[in-house]
Design a protein around this motif. Sequence first.
Motif, PDB file in Angstrom:
ATOM      1  N   ASP A  63     -34.439  20.579  16.340  1.00  0.00           N
ATOM      2  CA  ASP A  63     -34.987  21.284  15.181  1.00  0.00           C
ATOM      3  C   ASP A  63     -34.703  20.530  13.887  1.00  0.00           C
ATOM      4  OD1 ASP A  63     -32.272  21.832  15.401  1.00  0.00           O
ATOM      5  OD2 ASP A  63     -32.436  23.894  14.668  1.00  0.00           O
ATOM      6  N   ASN A  64     -33.539  19.903  13.793  1.00  0.00           N
ATOM      7  CA  ASN A  64     -33.213  19.154  12.587  1.00  0.00           C
ATOM      8  C   ASN A  64     -34.067  17.892  12.459  1.00  0.00           C
ATOM      9  OD1 ASN A  64     -31.090  20.977  12.118  1.00  0.00           O
ATOM     10  ND2 ASN A  64     -29.722  19.777  13.406  1.00  0.00           N
ATOM     11  N   ALA A  65     -34.499  17.347  13.592  1.00  0.00           N
ATOM     12  CA  ALA A  65     -35.312  16.132  13.567  1.00  0.00           C
ATOM     13  C   ALA A  65     -36.725  16.399  13.080  1.00  0.00           C
ATOM     14  CB  ALA A  65     -35.351  15.498  14.954  1.00  0.00           C
ATOM     15  N   VAL A  66     -37.263  17.601  13.375  1.00  0.00           N
ATOM     16  CA  VAL A  66     -38.678  17.860  13.068  1.00  0.00           C
ATOM     17  C   VAL A  66     -38.889  18.921  11.995  1.00  0.00           C
ATOM     18  CG1 VAL A  66     -39.381  17.150  15.377  1.00  0.00           C
ATOM     19  CG2 VAL A  66     -38.908  19.575  14.942  1.00  0.00           C
ATOM     20  N   SER A  67     -37.841  19.602  11.579  1.00  0.00           N
ATOM     21  CA  SER A  67     -37.982  20.687  10.601  1.00  0.00           C
ATOM     22  C   SER A  67     -37.106  20.411   9.387  1.00  0.00           C
ATOM     23  CB  SER A  67     -37.584  22.031  11.225  1.00  0.00           C
ATOM     24  OG  SER A  67     -37.446  23.031  10.231  1.00  0.00           O
ATOM     25  N   ALA A  68     -37.757  20.206   8.243  1.00  0.00           N
ATOM     26  CA  ALA A  68     -37.000  19.993   7.014  1.00  0.00           C
ATOM     27  C   ALA A  68     -36.192  21.238   6.649  1.00  0.00           C
ATOM     28  CB  ALA A  68     -37.957  19.627   5.882  1.00  0.00           C
ATOM     29  N   ALA A  69     -36.750  22.418   6.958  1.00  0.00           N
ATOM     30  CA  ALA A  69     -36.033  23.656   6.654  1.00  0.00           C
ATOM     31  C   ALA A  69     -34.756  23.765   7.477  1.00  0.00           C
ATOM     32  CB  ALA A  69     -36.939  24.862   6.923  1.00  0.00           C
ATOM     33  N   ALA A  70     -34.847  23.442   8.777  1.00  0.00           N
ATOM     34  CA  ALA A  70     -33.657  23.504   9.622  1.00  0.00           C
ATOM     35  C   ALA A  70     -32.611  22.498   9.165  1.00  0.00           C
ATOM     36  CB  ALA A  70     -34.042  23.243  11.079  1.00  0.00           C
ATOM     37  N   ALA A  71     -33.053  21.309   8.787  1.00  0.00           N
ATOM     38  CA  ALA A  71     -32.105  20.297   8.309  1.00  0.00           C
ATOM     39  C   ALA A  71     -31.413  20.760   7.033  1.00  0.00           C
ATOM     40  CB  ALA A  71     -32.831  18.972   8.078  1.00  0.00           C
ATOM     41  N   ARG A  72     -32.166  21.394   6.156  1.00  0.00           N
ATOM     42  CA  ARG A  72     -31.577  21.845   4.890  1.00  0.00           C
ATOM     43  C   ARG A  72     -30.551  22.954   5.140  1.00  0.00           C
ATOM     44  NH1 ARG A  72     -35.693  23.851   2.732  1.00  0.00           N
ATOM     45  NH2 ARG A  72     -35.114  26.029   2.962  1.00  0.00           N
ATOM     46  N   VAL A  73     -30.861  23.877   6.051  1.00  0.00           N
ATOM     47  CA  VAL A  73     -29.921  24.956   6.362  1.00  0.00           C
ATOM     48  C   VAL A  73     -28.609  24.385   6.887  1.00  0.00           C
ATOM     49  CG1 VAL A  73     -29.489  26.883   7.933  1.00  0.00           C
ATOM     50  CG2 VAL A  73     -31.682  26.716   6.752  1.00  0.00           C
ATOM     51  N   LYS A  74     -28.694  23.316   7.680  1.00  0.00           N
ATOM     52  CA  LYS A  74     -27.491  22.692   8.228  1.00  0.00           C
ATOM     53  C   LYS A  74     -26.826  21.736   7.240  1.00  0.00           C
ATOM     54  CE  LYS A  74     -27.379  24.422  12.435  1.00  0.00           C
ATOM     55  NZ  LYS A  74     -27.572  23.606  13.639  1.00  0.00           N
ATOM     56  N   GLY A  75     -27.414  21.558   6.075  1.00  0.00           N
ATOM     57  CA  GLY A  75     -26.829  20.673   5.077  1.00  0.00           C
ATOM     58  C   GLY A  75     -26.982  19.207   5.405  1.00  0.00           C
ATOM     59  N   ILE A  76     -28.003  18.867   6.173  1.00  0.00           N
ATOM     60  CA  ILE A  76     -28.209  17.480   6.586  1.00  0.00           C
ATOM     61  C   ILE A  76     -29.086  16.768   5.555  1.00  0.00           C
ATOM     62  CG2 ILE A  76     -29.176  15.957   8.362  1.00  0.00           C
ATOM     63  CD1 ILE A  76     -28.639  18.236  10.364  1.00  0.00           C
ATOM     64  N   VAL A  77     -28.562  15.737   4.945  1.00  0.00           N
ATOM     65  CA  VAL A  77     -29.319  14.913   4.008  1.00  0.00           C
ATOM     66  C   VAL A  77     -29.586  13.587   4.701  1.00  0.00           C
ATOM     67  CG1 VAL A  77     -29.345  13.806   1.755  1.00  0.00           C
ATOM     68  CG2 VAL A  77     -28.229  16.038   2.040  1.00  0.00           C
ATOM     69  N   SER A  78     -30.853  13.319   4.991  1.00  0.00           N
ATOM     70  CA  SER A  78     -31.183  12.167   5.821  1.00  0.00           C
ATOM     71  C   SER A  78     -32.632  11.777   5.591  1.00  0.00           C
ATOM     72  CB  SER A  78     -30.973  12.527   7.306  1.00  0.00           C
ATOM     73  OG  SER A  78     -31.668  11.642   8.147  1.00  0.00           O
ATOM     74  N   PRO A  79     -32.941  10.478   5.612  1.00  0.00           N
ATOM     75  CA  PRO A  79     -34.340  10.053   5.499  1.00  0.00           C
ATOM     76  C   PRO A  79     -35.136  10.312   6.774  1.00  0.00           C
ATOM     77  CG  PRO A  79     -32.932   8.140   5.856  1.00  0.00           C
ATOM     78  CD  PRO A  79     -32.018   9.320   5.677  1.00  0.00           C
ATOM     79  N   VAL A  80     -34.445  10.706   7.855  1.00  0.00           N
ATOM     80  CA  VAL A  80     -35.104  10.938   9.138  1.00  0.00           C
ATOM     81  C   VAL A  80     -35.282  12.424   9.428  1.00  0.00           C
ATOM     82  CG1 VAL A  80     -34.912  10.608  11.644  1.00  0.00           C
ATOM     83  CG2 VAL A  80     -34.241   8.765  10.082  1.00  0.00           C
ATOM     84  N   ALA A  81     -34.271  13.220   9.115  1.00  0.00           N
ATOM     85  CA  ALA A  81     -34.289  14.644   9.460  1.00  0.00           C
ATOM     86  C   ALA A  81     -35.510  15.330   8.865  1.00  0.00           C
ATOM     87  CB  ALA A  81     -33.017  15.319   8.963  1.00  0.00           C
ATOM     88  N   GLY A  82     -36.208  16.075   9.722  1.00  0.00           N
ATOM     89  CA  GLY A  82     -37.380  16.830   9.291  1.00  0.00           C
ATOM     90  C   GLY A  82     -38.670  16.042   9.285  1.00  0.00           C
ATOM     91  N   THR A 113     -44.285  25.582   6.088  1.00  0.00           N
ATOM     92  CA  THR A 113     -44.372  24.677   7.233  1.00  0.00           C
ATOM     93  C   THR A 113     -45.644  23.854   7.125  1.00  0.00           C
ATOM     94  OG1 THR A 113     -45.634  26.179   8.654  1.00  0.00           O
ATOM     95  CG2 THR A 113     -43.222  26.416   8.652  1.00  0.00           C
ATOM     96  N   ALA A 114     -45.706  22.788   7.916  1.00  0.00           N
ATOM     97  CA  ALA A 114     -46.921  21.983   7.953  1.00  0.00           C
ATOM     98  C   ALA A 114     -48.098  22.814   8.440  1.00  0.00           C
ATOM     99  CB  ALA A 114     -46.711  20.771   8.861  1.00  0.00           C
ATOM    100  N   ALA A 115     -47.845  23.755   9.361  1.00  0.00           N
ATOM    101  CA  ALA A 115     -48.915  24.610   9.857  1.00  0.00           C
ATOM    102  C   ALA A 115     -49.488  25.488   8.748  1.00  0.00           C
ATOM    103  CB  ALA A 115     -48.409  25.471  11.016  1.00  0.00           C
TER     104      ALA A 115
END
Length: 475
Positions: free
Chosen positions: A381-400, A34-36
Motif C-alpha cells: 500500500d505504501n508503494a502505490v498509495s501516496a495517502a498510505a505513505a503519508r499516514v505512515k510518515g514515509i517521505v520517499s521519491p518512490v512511495a505512492g 485517488t487517481a480513480a
Amino acid sequence: MLPPLRYDDLEVIRNRTFDEIAIGDSASIERTLTAADIQLFAAMSGDINPQHMDAEFAASTRFHGVIAHGMWGAALISAVLGTRLPGPGTIYAGQTLKFHAPVRVGDTLRIAVVVTSRDEATHHLTLDCTCVNQDGRTVISGEANVIAPTERIERPRGTLPEVRITVGDGLHRLLQHVRPLGRVRIAVVHPCDEPSLCAALDGQSAGLIEPVLVGPRNRIHALADAMQVDIGALTVEDVPHSHAAAARAIDLALGGKVAALMKGSLDTDELMSAVVASALRTGRRISHCFVMQTPPYPRPFIITDATINLAPTLDEKADIIRNAVDLAHAIGVSVPRVAILAAVETVNSRMPSTLDAAALCKMADRGQIAGAVLDGPLAFDNAVSAAAARVKGIVSPVAGCADVLVVPDLESGNMLAKQLESLGGAASAGIVLGAGVPIILTSRTDSRESRIGSCAIALLLANRSVPAAVAKAAT
C-alpha cells in the motif's frame, strides 16, 4: 450545533429542516483524492486536460505533477450540502468559489460548511464553505446560497453504484509505438494446443511478429485444420517432440534466425531449463516481468519476479531489478522508481526480505544498481498509495508512485499479479529478460490483449541494443 450521532446514521440519510437550523451550525466530511477520482471526474465531465490526465505533461507544468480538477472539490461541497446540512431536499441557489492551492493524489481534504445567515421569509441559507488539506492549508473557499427543506426527509442510506473504469489505451499506444519497427521473427516452441497457436496468430495478425512454428509438423497442421485457420504461409520447423522443439528454437536464436522465443504447449520449466543450459544464458540472472495497467493506478507498472525465481538471493534480486530497469527504460520510463516490497516498511532482522531491501537500496546508492531510484522495504500500500505513505510518515521519491514492484519471492508475486488481474481489472503483458533474446511465456488463461501486448514488448526489446554486461557474457 449538530445533533448527537444516532446509531442508525450509517443506515439512514436524513435532513434538517429550515426551522431546525441555526446560525453557526456546521457539518463536514473528509475525502482522500485517488487517481480513480480524477479518472471518474474526467469521464463524467469530459475534461481531459492533460494537467489532470497525463503525468509526463503535468510534470513539466508549474504544479510539477498531476492535480485534481478544481471542480472535484466543489462537488464535495455539494455532497456536504446535499447529505449533511441541510441534507436531502436542499436546493442550490448559488455558489462562489476561490481556488487557493492544487489538490494532488493522496491529499486528504476536510470539506466543511458553516451557516452564516438565514432568511425566514424565503428559507434561504448562506453557508461559508472551505476545503482544507491535511497540512491545514485552505485549498478552496467560497459561499453557498441554498433553499433549505421545510419538511422532514428520512430515507434508507443507499450505496454508491459500482463504477469500473476500463483500463486505458495503453495497448493501443504501445502498438502505435512499436509498429514502425516492423515485425520480429519469433520461434514459437511446440505450439500444439489451441491457446499457444492462437497466441502466435494473434501476434502475426497484429503486425508484430513473424512466427516460426517449431514442433511436430503433422500435429501442428492437424491442430490448424481443427481450428479452421490457415497456416500455409508460416514456416514450420519439423521436430518430433517438445524437448527437440526447445533445442531447435534455441539453435535458431543462437544462429540469428529468430530474435525472440515464445512458449507453446510445453511446460515453462522444460523451456527455461533448456535456455539456462544453452549459450543463450548470459551473465545476468534470468527473470520475468509483468507489465500491468490497472484502473486505479495512473500509470503502467512492472511486477517482478512472479514466474521464474522461487526464492531469489540478494545477488539474484539485484539482477531481477536490473532486468526490470532495462524493461522500464525500453517502455519509456527514463528513471524508474523501484519499490522493494515486504510485509512492513521497516527493517526487521527477523524478516529477511526487509534486510534484502535495505541492502539493495545501499547497492543502488553505491552505483551497483544504476538507472533507477530504489526504496524499500515498502509494504504494497505504501508503494502505490501516496495517502498510505503519508499516514505512515514515509517521505520517499518512490512511495505512492512506484514504476516497478519487486516482490520478495515467486509465491507472493504470483498471487499479487493474479489478484490484480482477477479482482483489480488489470491488463497485463509478460516477458522474460536476462537471456540472449526476450522470451514470451504464454498461459492458457491469457487474454488476446495480453498475448498481443507481450508480442509488442518482445518486438520493442528485440530492436534495442542488448545491455553491455549481457552482451559481454553472451560472447
